[in-house]
Design a protein around this motif. Structure first.
Motif, PDB file in Angstrom:
ATOM      1  N   SER A 114       0.830  -1.200   0.000  1.00 35.08           N
ATOM      2  CA  SER A 114       0.000   0.000   0.000  1.00 35.08           C
ATOM      3  C   SER A 114       0.869   1.256   0.000  1.00 35.08           C
ATOM      4  CB  SER A 114      -0.929  -0.009   1.219  1.00 35.08           C
ATOM      5  OG  SER A 114      -1.786   1.115   1.224  1.00 35.08           O
ATOM      6  N   GLY A 115       1.944   1.235   0.800  1.00 34.71           N
ATOM      7  CA  GLY A 115       2.860   2.371   0.843  1.00 34.71           C
ATOM      8  C   GLY A 115       3.573   2.597  -0.476  1.00 34.71           C
ATOM      9  N   VAL A 116       3.946   1.510  -1.158  1.00 37.35           N
ATOM     10  CA  VAL A 116       4.598   1.633  -2.467  1.00 37.35           C
ATOM     11  C   VAL A 116       3.641   2.255  -3.480  1.00 37.35           C
ATOM     12  CG1 VAL A 116       5.611   0.346  -4.399  1.00 37.35           C
ATOM     13  CG2 VAL A 116       6.220  -0.254  -2.049  1.00 37.35           C
ATOM     14  N   PHE A 117       2.376   1.887  -3.425  1.00 36.44           N
ATOM     15  CA  PHE A 117       1.389   2.490  -4.327  1.00 36.44           C
ATOM     16  C   PHE A 117       1.292   4.000  -4.099  1.00 36.44           C
ATOM     17  CE2 PHE A 117      -0.930  -1.785  -4.665  1.00 36.44           C
ATOM     18  CZ  PHE A 117      -0.369  -2.042  -5.897  1.00 36.44           C
ATOM     19  N   LEU A 118       1.349   4.404  -2.832  1.00 28.96           N
ATOM     20  CA  LEU A 118       1.323   5.837  -2.523  1.00 28.96           C
ATOM     21  C   LEU A 118       2.566   6.524  -3.083  1.00 28.96           C
ATOM     22  CD1 LEU A 118       0.228   8.358  -1.126  1.00 28.96           C
ATOM     23  CD2 LEU A 118       1.255   7.543   1.013  1.00 28.96           C
ATOM     24  N   ALA A 119       3.729   5.906  -2.937  1.00 27.50           N
ATOM     25  CA  ALA A 119       4.969   6.479  -3.473  1.00 27.50           C
ATOM     26  C   ALA A 119       4.907   6.585  -4.992  1.00 27.50           C
ATOM     27  CB  ALA A 119       6.159   5.617  -3.042  1.00 27.50           C
ATOM     28  N   MET A 120       4.327   5.601  -5.641  1.00 28.07           N
ATOM     29  CA  MET A 120       4.206   5.621  -7.103  1.00 28.07           C
ATOM     30  C   MET A 120       3.247   6.724  -7.551  1.00 28.07           C
ATOM     31  SD  MET A 120       4.133   1.502  -7.779  1.00 28.07           S
ATOM     32  CE  MET A 120       4.440   1.455  -9.542  1.00 28.07           C
ATOM     33  N   ALA A 121       2.186   6.943  -6.772  1.00 36.56           N
ATOM     34  CA  ALA A 121       1.256   8.032  -7.087  1.00 36.56           C
ATOM     35  C   ALA A 121       1.950   9.380  -6.942  1.00 36.56           C
ATOM     36  CB  ALA A 121       0.034   7.957  -6.166  1.00 36.56           C
ATOM     37  N   PHE A 122       2.786   9.516  -5.906  1.00 32.92           N
ATOM     38  CA  PHE A 122       3.537  10.754  -5.723  1.00 32.92           C
ATOM     39  C   PHE A 122       4.515  10.976  -6.880  1.00 32.92           C
ATOM     40  CE2 PHE A 122       7.260  13.027  -3.892  1.00 32.92           C
ATOM     41  CZ  PHE A 122       6.631  14.235  -3.630  1.00 32.92           C
ATOM     42  N   ASP A 123       5.134   9.905  -7.345  1.00 29.61           N
ATOM     43  CA  ASP A 123       6.044   9.989  -8.497  1.00 29.61           C
ATOM     44  C   ASP A 123       5.312  10.498  -9.731  1.00 29.61           C
ATOM     45  OD1 ASP A 123       8.383   9.296 -10.267  1.00 29.61           O
ATOM     46  OD2 ASP A 123       6.931   7.825 -10.996  1.00 29.61           O
ATOM     47  N   ARG A 124       4.121   9.974  -9.998  1.00 31.89           N
ATOM     48  CA  ARG A 124       3.342  10.422 -11.171  1.00 31.89           C
ATOM     49  C   ARG A 124       2.901  11.873 -10.993  1.00 31.89           C
ATOM     50  NH1 ARG A 124       4.872   9.031 -15.143  1.00 31.89           N
ATOM     51  NH2 ARG A 124       6.675   8.773 -13.796  1.00 31.89           N
ATOM     52  N   PHE A 125       2.555  12.249  -9.753  1.00 30.40           N
ATOM     53  CA  PHE A 125       2.152  13.623  -9.466  1.00 30.40           C
ATOM     54  C   PHE A 125       3.290  14.600  -9.786  1.00 30.40           C
ATOM     55  CE2 PHE A 125       2.624  16.929  -6.144  1.00 30.40           C
ATOM     56  CZ  PHE A 125       1.585  17.779  -6.528  1.00 30.40           C
ATOM     57  N   VAL A 126       4.494  14.290  -9.321  1.00 38.32           N
ATOM     58  CA  VAL A 126       5.645  15.164  -9.574  1.00 38.32           C
ATOM     59  C   VAL A 126       5.992  15.178 -11.057  1.00 38.32           C
ATOM     60  CG1 VAL A 126       8.084  15.570  -9.072  1.00 38.32           C
ATOM     61  CG2 VAL A 126       6.551  14.816  -7.251  1.00 38.32           C
ATOM     62  N   LEU A 218      -5.860  12.341  -3.768  1.00 41.63           N
ATOM     63  CA  LEU A 218      -5.449  13.745  -3.891  1.00 41.63           C
ATOM     64  C   LEU A 218      -4.420  13.928  -5.003  1.00 41.63           C
ATOM     65  CD1 LEU A 218      -5.146  14.872  -0.150  1.00 41.63           C
ATOM     66  CD2 LEU A 218      -6.824  15.667  -1.839  1.00 41.63           C
ATOM     67  N   SER A 219      -3.482  12.986  -5.120  1.00 42.69           N
ATOM     68  CA  SER A 219      -2.471  13.063  -6.170  1.00 42.69           C
ATOM     69  C   SER A 219      -3.118  13.045  -7.544  1.00 42.69           C
ATOM     70  CB  SER A 219      -1.482  11.884  -6.046  1.00 42.69           C
ATOM     71  OG  SER A 219      -0.768  11.952  -4.842  1.00 42.69           O
ATOM     72  N   TYR A 220      -4.095  12.163  -7.723  1.00 41.44           N
ATOM     73  CA  TYR A 220      -4.727  12.061  -9.041  1.00 41.44           C
ATOM     74  C   TYR A 220      -5.690  13.208  -9.312  1.00 41.44           C
ATOM     75  CZ  TYR A 220      -2.452   7.844 -10.454  1.00 41.44           C
ATOM     76  OH  TYR A 220      -1.494   6.951 -10.850  1.00 41.44           O
ATOM     77  N   VAL A 221      -6.261  13.782  -8.279  1.00 39.88           N
ATOM     78  CA  VAL A 221      -7.071  14.997  -8.473  1.00 39.88           C
ATOM     79  C   VAL A 221      -6.184  16.123  -9.000  1.00 39.88           C
ATOM     80  CG1 VAL A 221      -8.347  16.811  -7.268  1.00 39.88           C
ATOM     81  CG2 VAL A 221      -8.841  14.407  -6.776  1.00 39.88           C
ATOM     82  N   MET A 222      -5.011  16.293  -8.406  1.00 40.17           N
ATOM     83  CA  MET A 222      -4.070  17.318  -8.863  1.00 40.17           C
ATOM     84  C   MET A 222      -3.573  17.026 -10.271  1.00 40.17           C
ATOM     85  SD  MET A 222      -3.971  19.483  -6.411  1.00 40.17           S
ATOM     86  CE  MET A 222      -2.544  20.483  -6.833  1.00 40.17           C
ATOM     87  N   ILE A 223      -3.333  15.753 -10.560  1.00 30.98           N
ATOM     88  CA  ILE A 223      -2.887  15.365 -11.907  1.00 30.98           C
ATOM     89  C   ILE A 223      -3.952  15.705 -12.937  1.00 30.98           C
ATOM     90  CG2 ILE A 223      -2.432  13.355 -13.379  1.00 30.98           C
ATOM     91  CD1 ILE A 223      -0.941  12.120 -10.969  1.00 30.98           C
ATOM     92  N   LEU A 224      -5.210  15.374 -12.629  1.00 29.42           N
ATOM     93  CA  LEU A 224      -6.302  15.657 -13.570  1.00 29.42           C
ATOM     94  C   LEU A 224      -6.469  17.161 -13.785  1.00 29.42           C
ATOM     95  CD1 LEU A 224      -8.943  13.006 -12.430  1.00 29.42           C
ATOM     96  CD2 LEU A 224      -7.747  13.077 -14.627  1.00 29.42           C
ATOM     97  N   ARG A 225      -6.295  17.949 -12.735  1.00 29.89           N
ATOM     98  CA  ARG A 225      -6.381  19.413 -12.886  1.00 29.89           C
ATOM     99  C   ARG A 225      -5.331  19.909 -13.869  1.00 29.89           C
ATOM    100  NH1 ARG A 225      -6.406  22.604  -7.343  1.00 29.89           N
ATOM    101  NH2 ARG A 225      -6.327  24.288  -8.875  1.00 29.89           N
TER     102      ARG A 225
END
Length: 315
Positions: A114-126, A218-225
């Motif tokens: 679960s933590g790795v998925f969060l890190a991967m989402a942060f990577d895509r966000f950045v 939240l990461s994907y909301v920001m990505i979609l924006r």
């Protein structure tokens, strides 16, 4: 005078039943489970080999994918060998310490995944929202620290579960109506108050999943924006398409997780064998599914996999 119905310490071993009510079909059920495990082993090992061998893949996204592959290997291996031995050879007995180790690995590496998925989402966000600073924000030391934090969090959450299980006295019933040892399953066999164990288990699961899912969303909301603000629809689609494989594996993991906990809450209304099968799929399906999704959707990995096939090399 001591009681004859309970023991002051833990038993030597527990008895696993496999899938209650479907014991006669164990050999047939083992076929898809063993196939899933073999695919998970080979798929994740190939992912790790390709990322290590291909220098162009030494980037944050693939470092996190390597963490995911290692986690999937440990998670599936923590339950599959004993489960298949039970199905094939009727090896139902599991020593208490072995049960405790299996319980630890299941809960620890589910939290790590679960933590790795969060890190991967942060990577895509950045990568999408701040691409010019991607390599600066997610430098190798930062990635290493993120991986260490994810590992420590898994350990901190799971070690108390083991101590809680070990401190309990157990009654004469040593039969675990499951195919592996889980915290909530084992503590039900105790002849003592398990309120603290239940509260801690539910709180830990809720905090881990709740925290990770909240920040992934939240990461994907920001990505979609950012994607919708791009002047070119093609550029926006191309940017968001890099998230496709990540979204697929996240949905698979959390949907199965939610379904497993939902069944646990309504276990008196749903046949136990359905609960057990879904719980097994929760630990086997994502490790099998993840390398397939990334292998198909990531061009760098899929092209390298095809290059490894003898037929393509001869052409």
């Amino acid at each position: 005078m001591s009681s004859v119905n309970s023991t002051p310490s833990h038993p030597t071993a527990f008895i696993l039943t496999g899938i209650p009510g479907l014991e006669a079909a164990h050999i047939w059920i083992s076929i898809p489970f063993s196939v899933m495990y073999i695919i998970a082993l080979f798929g994740n090992c190939i992912i790790l080999y390709i990322i290590k061998a291909e220098r162009s893949l030494h980037e944050p996204m693939y470092y996190f994918l390597s963490m995911l592959a290692v986690t999937d290997l440990v998670l599936s291996t923590s339950v599959s060998p004993k489960m298949l031995a039970l199905f094939w050879f009727h090896s139902k007995e599991i020593y208490f310490d072995s049960c405790l180790i299996q319980l630890f690995f299941v809960h620890c590496f589910a939290a790590i995944e679960s933590g790795v998925f969060l890190a991967m989402a942060f990577d895509r966000f950045v990568a999408i929202c701040n691409p010019l600073r991607h390599s600066v924000i997610l430098s190798n030391p930062v990635i290493a620290r993120m991986g260490l934090v994810i590992l420590i969090r898994g350990l901190v959450i799971s070690i108390p579960l083991c101590f809680l299980v070990k401190r309990l006295p157990y009654c004469s019933n040593k039969v675990i109506m499951f195919s592996y040892c889980g915290h909530g399953i084992v503590v039900k066999l105790a002849c003592a108050d398990i309120f603290i164990d239940t509260v801690y288990g539910l709180t830990a699961a809720f905090l881990v999943v709740g925290f990770d899912v909240t920040f992934i969303v939240l990461s994907y909301v920001m990505i979609l924006r950012v994607v919708f603000s791009l002047p070119s629809r093609t550029a926006g689609f191309k940017a968001f398409s890099t998230c496709g494989s990540h979204i697929c594996v996240i949905l698979m993991f959390y949907i199965l997780s939610l379904f497993t906990y939902s069944l646990n809450g309504f276990s008196h209304k749903i046949p136990l064998y359905i609960h057990v099968i879904v719980a097994n799929l929760y630990l086997l399906l994502p490790p099998m599914f993840n390398p397939i999704v990334y292998g198909v959707k990531t061009k760098q990995i899929s092209s390298r996999v095809l290059a490894m096939v003898p037929f393509n090399r001869s052409k």
